[in-house]
Design a protein around this motif. Sequence first.
Motif, PDB file in Angstrom:
ATOM      1  N   GLU A  39       0.981  -1.260   0.039  1.00  0.00           N
ATOM      2  CA  GLU A  39       0.252   0.088  -0.063  1.00  0.00           C
ATOM      3  C   GLU A  39       0.739   1.282  -0.189  1.00  0.00           C
ATOM      4  OE1 GLU A  39      -2.280   1.877   2.769  1.00  0.00           O
ATOM      5  OE2 GLU A  39      -0.793   1.794   4.143  1.00  0.00           O
ATOM      6  N   ASN A  40       2.205   1.182   0.214  1.00  0.00           N
ATOM      7  CA  ASN A  40       2.903   2.329   0.213  1.00  0.00           C
ATOM      8  C   ASN A  40       3.986   2.343  -0.937  1.00  0.00           C
ATOM      9  OD1 ASN A  40       2.783   2.130   3.656  1.00  0.00           O
ATOM     10  ND2 ASN A  40       1.838   3.946   2.637  1.00  0.00           N
ATOM     11  N   ALA A  41       3.784   1.237  -1.947  1.00  0.00           N
ATOM     12  CA  ALA A  41       4.873   1.085  -2.678  1.00  0.00           C
ATOM     13  C   ALA A  41       4.945   2.096  -3.818  1.00  0.00           C
ATOM     14  CB  ALA A  41       4.349  -0.005  -3.564  1.00  0.00           C
ATOM     15  N   SER A  42       3.965   3.115  -4.155  1.00  0.00           N
ATOM     16  CA  SER A  42       4.041   4.049  -4.997  1.00  0.00           C
ATOM     17  C   SER A  42       4.215   5.424  -4.752  1.00  0.00           C
ATOM     18  CB  SER A  42       2.940   4.117  -5.968  1.00  0.00           C
ATOM     19  OG  SER A  42       2.636   2.760  -6.573  1.00  0.00           O
ATOM     20  N   GLY A  43       5.250   6.018  -4.481  1.00  0.00           N
ATOM     21  CA  GLY A  43       5.476   7.077  -3.651  1.00  0.00           C
ATOM     22  C   GLY A  43       5.363   7.509  -2.347  1.00  0.00           C
ATOM     23  N   MET A  45       2.655   6.384  -0.843  1.00  0.00           N
ATOM     24  CA  MET A  45       1.258   6.620  -0.681  1.00  0.00           C
ATOM     25  C   MET A  45       0.355   6.081  -1.855  1.00  0.00           C
ATOM     26  SD  MET A  45       0.811   8.801   1.868  1.00  0.00           S
ATOM     27  CE  MET A  45      -0.353   9.971   1.766  1.00  0.00           C
ATOM     28  N   GLY A  46      -0.240   4.931  -1.461  1.00  0.00           N
ATOM     29  CA  GLY A  46      -0.906   4.061  -2.324  1.00  0.00           C
ATOM     30  C   GLY A  46      -0.117   3.073  -3.192  1.00  0.00           C
ATOM     31  N   LEU A  47      -0.805   2.567  -4.270  1.00  0.00           N
ATOM     32  CA  LEU A  47      -0.287   1.609  -5.115  1.00  0.00           C
ATOM     33  C   LEU A  47      -0.763   1.938  -6.445  1.00  0.00           C
ATOM     34  CD1 LEU A  47       1.704  -1.041  -5.529  1.00  0.00           C
ATOM     35  CD2 LEU A  47      -0.483  -2.258  -4.791  1.00  0.00           C
ATOM     36  N   THR A  48       0.112   1.645  -7.637  1.00  0.00           N
ATOM     37  CA  THR A  48      -0.505   1.927  -8.869  1.00  0.00           C
ATOM     38  C   THR A  48      -0.573   0.700  -9.564  1.00  0.00           C
ATOM     39  OG1 THR A  48       1.698   2.040 -10.181  1.00  0.00           O
ATOM     40  CG2 THR A  48       0.888   4.361  -9.405  1.00  0.00           C
ATOM     41  N   PHE A  70      -6.607   3.590  -2.405  1.00  0.00           N
ATOM     42  CA  PHE A  70      -7.039   4.126  -3.283  1.00  0.00           C
ATOM     43  C   PHE A  70      -6.362   5.367  -3.344  1.00  0.00           C
ATOM     44  CE2 PHE A  70     -10.591   1.026  -2.314  1.00  0.00           C
ATOM     45  CZ  PHE A  70     -10.185   0.164  -3.568  1.00  0.00           C
ATOM     46  N   ASP A  71      -5.501   5.591  -2.718  1.00  0.00           N
ATOM     47  CA  ASP A  71      -4.780   7.221  -3.000  1.00  0.00           C
ATOM     48  C   ASP A  71      -4.228   7.334  -4.463  1.00  0.00           C
ATOM     49  OD1 ASP A  71      -4.991   7.529  -0.267  1.00  0.00           O
ATOM     50  OD2 ASP A  71      -2.946   7.660   0.175  1.00  0.00           O
ATOM     51  N   GLN A  72      -3.832   6.409  -5.043  1.00  0.00           N
ATOM     52  CA  GLN A  72      -3.368   6.097  -6.523  1.00  0.00           C
ATOM     53  C   GLN A  72      -4.874   5.676  -7.391  1.00  0.00           C
ATOM     54  OE1 GLN A  72      -0.498   7.286  -7.613  1.00  0.00           O
ATOM     55  NE2 GLN A  72       0.277   7.433  -5.543  1.00  0.00           N
ATOM     56  N   LYS A  73      -5.256   6.611  -7.965  1.00  0.00           N
ATOM     57  CA  LYS A  73      -6.633   6.515  -8.569  1.00  0.00           C
ATOM     58  C   LYS A  73      -6.918   5.391  -9.656  1.00  0.00           C
ATOM     59  CE  LYS A  73      -8.053   9.986  -5.912  1.00  0.00           C
ATOM     60  NZ  LYS A  73      -8.340   9.543  -4.603  1.00  0.00           N
ATOM     61  N   ASP A  74      -5.844   5.172 -10.143  1.00  0.00           N
ATOM     62  CA  ASP A  74      -5.938   3.921 -11.098  1.00  0.00           C
ATOM     63  C   ASP A  74      -6.142   2.709 -10.359  1.00  0.00           C
ATOM     64  OD1 ASP A  74      -3.189   3.764 -10.324  1.00  0.00           O
ATOM     65  OD2 ASP A  74      -2.747   2.730 -12.276  1.00  0.00           O
ATOM     66  N   MET A  75      -5.723   2.530  -9.249  1.00  0.00           N
ATOM     67  CA  MET A  75      -6.279   1.315  -8.611  1.00  0.00           C
ATOM     68  C   MET A  75      -7.655   1.039  -8.604  1.00  0.00           C
ATOM     69  SD  MET A  75      -5.149  -1.379  -7.222  1.00  0.00           S
ATOM     70  CE  MET A  75      -3.279  -1.021  -7.378  1.00  0.00           C
ATOM     71  N   ARG A  87      -8.049  -4.985  -1.317  1.00  0.00           N
ATOM     72  CA  ARG A  87      -8.494  -4.058  -0.340  1.00  0.00           C
ATOM     73  C   ARG A  87      -8.861  -4.271   0.922  1.00  0.00           C
ATOM     74  NH1 ARG A  87     -13.998  -4.283   0.775  1.00  0.00           N
ATOM     75  NH2 ARG A  87     -15.017  -4.148  -1.275  1.00  0.00           N
ATOM     76  N   PRO A  88      -8.815  -3.434   1.859  1.00  0.00           N
ATOM     77  CA  PRO A  88      -9.353  -4.075   3.290  1.00  0.00           C
ATOM     78  C   PRO A  88     -10.969  -4.376   3.194  1.00  0.00           C
ATOM     79  CG  PRO A  88      -8.200  -1.975   3.544  1.00  0.00           C
ATOM     80  CD  PRO A  88      -8.442  -2.199   1.996  1.00  0.00           C
TER      81      PRO A  88
END
Length: 272
Positions: A39-43, A45-48, A70-75, A87-88
């Motif tokens: 969940e923190n793999a993309s910057g 904050m979130g995951l693409t 869902f911080d990375q919207k494409d997820m 997801r949770p």
Amino acid sequence: MRILFLGDVMGRAGRRAITERLSPLKARLKADFTIVNGENASGGMGLTGAHARLILDAGADCITLGDHAFDQKDMMQFIESEPRVLRPLNFAREAPGRGARVFADARGRKVLVTQVLGQVFMKRPFDDPFSAVDAVLRAHPPGGMVQAAVLDMHAEATSEKMAMGHWCDGRASLVVGTHTHVPTADAQVLPRGTAYLSDAGMCGDYDSVIGMDKAEPLRRFLTGMPRDRFTPAEGEATISGVLVVTDDRTGMATSVAPLRDGGRLAQANPQG
């Protein structure tokens, strides 16, 4: 069954460690099934979707998310087409994707994987994690419907994680905490056979403040004022997690051991 669970992948350093070292690590540990919290793999904050594919291609059988799901919207679209990303469970019912799924290892043995978010000290309230987990475990008893069941408890409070471990004792193979990015030293098999660890730690650079470059967090603590954005630290990552061995007949754990591979934590604990 030998189940490998890895904690929160943090930024580019964590992704690099997973892509370069997960496959040989699985071979060395003889892991039958591997779960990675991404969940923190993309910057940080979130995951693409692209980074999810990278982790899956590196050897993860399943990716769990968390409060940054869902911080990375494409997820939101990607998770609907990729069943290996969860997801949770106690997110809003309208959220895309699923919070629990049964997978199979290379020998066809079934593994239930599920994740819930804690409520204590979290930024917004989520549905009750205990009742959500109870319904899933009742439908998939280890040693019956599945050969193993793993719960990722994504939460701030150690007490809430411990309570979940005892709530699930005898009904899950492994209850492991994520979210705080700091590995704990309490790996144990509970009285009824569930392996437990309060936090798996992160797969990231530990020369940091929970995975973030030290400068900005230190500035904020010292001055009380932000100046820059938080950015993930990019030094050599330690792969942190846990390996649990289960009995296929009962689904309960026979052993559990924390894992530290590479980076600063492995240097501090060469026997890990």
